[in-house]
Design an enzyme around this catalytic site. Structure first.
Site, PDB file in Angstrom:
ATOM      1  N   LEU A  17       0.815  -1.208   0.000  1.00  0.00           N
ATOM      2  CA  LEU A  17       0.000   0.000   0.000  1.00  0.00           C
ATOM      3  C   LEU A  17       0.853   1.265   0.000  1.00  0.00           C
ATOM      4  O   LEU A  17       0.573   2.219  -0.734  1.00  0.00           O
ATOM      5  CB  LEU A  17      -0.931  -0.001   1.218  1.00  0.00           C
ATOM      6  CG  LEU A  17      -2.134  -0.938   1.148  1.00  0.00           C
ATOM      7  CD1 LEU A  17      -2.755  -1.115   2.532  1.00  0.00           C
ATOM      8  CD2 LEU A  17      -3.180  -0.401   0.178  1.00  0.00           C
ATOM      9  N   ASP A  36      11.790   2.731   3.945  1.00  0.00           N
ATOM     10  CA  ASP A  36      11.679   1.291   4.195  1.00  0.00           C
ATOM     11  C   ASP A  36      12.866   0.883   5.063  1.00  0.00           C
ATOM     12  O   ASP A  36      13.839   1.626   5.193  1.00  0.00           O
ATOM     13  CB  ASP A  36      11.682   0.507   2.874  1.00  0.00           C
ATOM     14  CG  ASP A  36      11.120  -0.908   3.036  1.00  0.00           C
ATOM     15  OD1 ASP A  36       9.894  -1.067   2.915  1.00  0.00           O
ATOM     16  OD2 ASP A  36      11.907  -1.833   3.312  1.00  0.00           O
ATOM     17  N   TYR A 155      -2.633  -4.194  17.537  1.00  0.00           N
ATOM     18  CA  TYR A 155      -2.929  -3.482  16.293  1.00  0.00           C
ATOM     19  C   TYR A 155      -4.185  -2.621  16.441  1.00  0.00           C
ATOM     20  O   TYR A 155      -4.223  -1.472  15.992  1.00  0.00           O
ATOM     21  CB  TYR A 155      -3.090  -4.508  15.172  1.00  0.00           C
ATOM     22  CG  TYR A 155      -3.244  -3.951  13.783  1.00  0.00           C
ATOM     23  CD1 TYR A 155      -2.189  -3.301  13.156  1.00  0.00           C
ATOM     24  CD2 TYR A 155      -4.439  -4.117  13.083  1.00  0.00           C
ATOM     25  CE1 TYR A 155      -2.326  -2.817  11.852  1.00  0.00           C
ATOM     26  CE2 TYR A 155      -4.586  -3.644  11.786  1.00  0.00           C
ATOM     27  CZ  TYR A 155      -3.523  -2.999  11.180  1.00  0.00           C
ATOM     28  OH  TYR A 155      -3.666  -2.522   9.896  1.00  0.00           O
ATOM     29  N   LYS A 159      -4.191   1.437  15.980  1.00  0.00           N
ATOM     30  CA  LYS A 159      -4.966   2.077  14.919  1.00  0.00           C
ATOM     31  C   LYS A 159      -6.093   2.950  15.474  1.00  0.00           C
ATOM     32  O   LYS A 159      -6.399   4.009  14.906  1.00  0.00           O
ATOM     33  CB  LYS A 159      -5.527   1.014  13.973  1.00  0.00           C
ATOM     34  CG  LYS A 159      -4.465   0.334  13.116  1.00  0.00           C
ATOM     35  CD  LYS A 159      -3.691   1.332  12.270  1.00  0.00           C
ATOM     36  CE  LYS A 159      -2.792   0.667  11.240  1.00  0.00           C
ATOM     37  NZ  LYS A 159      -2.016   1.649  10.448  1.00  0.00           N
ATOM     38  N   THR A 189      -3.315  -7.165   0.829  1.00  0.00           N
ATOM     39  CA  THR A 189      -1.986  -6.902   1.379  1.00  0.00           C
ATOM     40  C   THR A 189      -1.348  -8.232   1.748  1.00  0.00           C
ATOM     41  O   THR A 189      -1.954  -9.295   1.612  1.00  0.00           O
ATOM     42  CB  THR A 189      -2.085  -6.024   2.643  1.00  0.00           C
ATOM     43  OG1 THR A 189      -2.798  -6.754   3.650  1.00  0.00           O
ATOM     44  CG2 THR A 189      -2.810  -4.714   2.349  1.00  0.00           C
TER      45      THR A 189
END
Length: 308
Positions: A17, A36, A155, A159, A189
């Site tokens: 993404l 990255d 997670y 988020k 993904t």
């Protein structure tokens, strides 16, 4: 829509993404700082933009530490002289149920997603305010942060926290002309590739074939390329009046997520004691229980994953 002359940072943009976001921003005219943790991956991402006639440079470093945030912003100014757009996309997963989740599982995800978003936005906001020309902050959320998901305590917390920070930043940065929004992508993904339910969609995407309509329209599940235009739109002048929002996109669907609002408000003179809670509040709470988790319809027979 044109981003000509704009400069963007996209964290976690070596692949998936994040790479799609960076490529779309570049296609619209922005110069992009790729990020990255793998040098070869970052170099390939830069080449995918420069080979298409765009401008890109790379910072190879893990998101989370303040030092990385400063390195990213410095790279934008060193290479292109300014910073207009920040997309915080970098993330990792350490999925397991609550009673098996280690401190390291929790801390790693929180550090990259939540702390990494905070440190990068803080550094970008400082420099954008000094620059004095406004800016765009776009943070990547998740349906898990909005609804919860089995096995993703860390997670979900990260988020949900990101969306909470975005609402606060929209207030704090308004005077400086800097917008802050969250994007909630639903796309193929590396994570969804491991989920049998999405097998037919992920397989079609890997082959470069159109995804079945069941996924694109029925579930709002699509490709990374389906999400990228929303990133570019929120980065543009056309979205100058949009801030503090959580916007979902996937496949053929766009979703505007509501902010948490009270469902009911009850009052009891003198405050609530146990008896009043049982007699008055209990029935109202029970009648207004809010759902948790994403609800997916059964897969049609022709889209069932192959049996092992």
């Amino acid at each position: 829509m044109s981003l000509a002359g704009k400069v963007a940072i996209v964290t976690g943009s070596g692949r998936g993404l994040g790479l799609a976001y960076a490529q779309e921003l570049a296609r619209q005219g922005a110069s992009v700082v790729i990020n990255d943790v793998d040098e070869a991956t970052a170099a390939e991402a830069v080449a995918s933009i420069t080979d298409a006639g765009g401008q890109a440079t790379a910072v190879v470093a893990p998101v989370g530490p303040s030092e990385t945030a400063k390195q990213l912003v410095d790279a934008a100014f060193d290479a292109y002289g300014r910073l207009d757009i920040l997309v915080t996309n970098a993330g990792v997963l350490r999925d397991t149920v609550l009673w098996k989740m280690s401190d390291d599982d929790f801390d790693t995800v929180i550090n990259v997603h939540l702390r990494g978003t905070f440190t990068c936005v803080r550094e970008a906001a400082i420099r954008m305010r000094e620059q004095g020309e406004g800016g765009r902050i776009i943070c990547i959320g998740s349906p898990t942060g909005q609804r919860g998901n089995f096995g993703q305590t860390n997670y979900a917390a990260a988020k949900a926290g990101i969306v909470g920070m975005v609402r606060t930043w929209a207030l704090e940065l308004k005077k400086a002309g800097i917008t802050a929004n969250a994007v909630i992508p639903v796309a193929a993904t590396a994570m969804t590739a491991t989920v049998p339910y999405f097998h037919a969609a992920v397989e079609a995407d890997a082959k470069g074939e159109p995804m079945p309509e069941f996924f694109r329209s029925g579930l709002g599940f699509g490709t990374a390329a389906d999400v990228a235009p929303l990133i570019a739109y929120l980065a543009s002048e056309e979205a100058a009046g949009i801030s503090g929002q959580a916007i979902g996109v996937g496949g053929d669907r766009l979703q505007l997520w509501s902010h948490p609002e009270p469902v009911e408000s009850l009052f009891h003179e003198g405050g609530w004691d146990a008896e009043a809670l049982i007699a008055e509040a209990g029935p109202v709470i029970a009648a207004n229980l809010q759902s948790v988790g994403e609800k997916s319809p059964p897969l049609p027979e022709e889209l069932q994953p192959p049996q092992a």
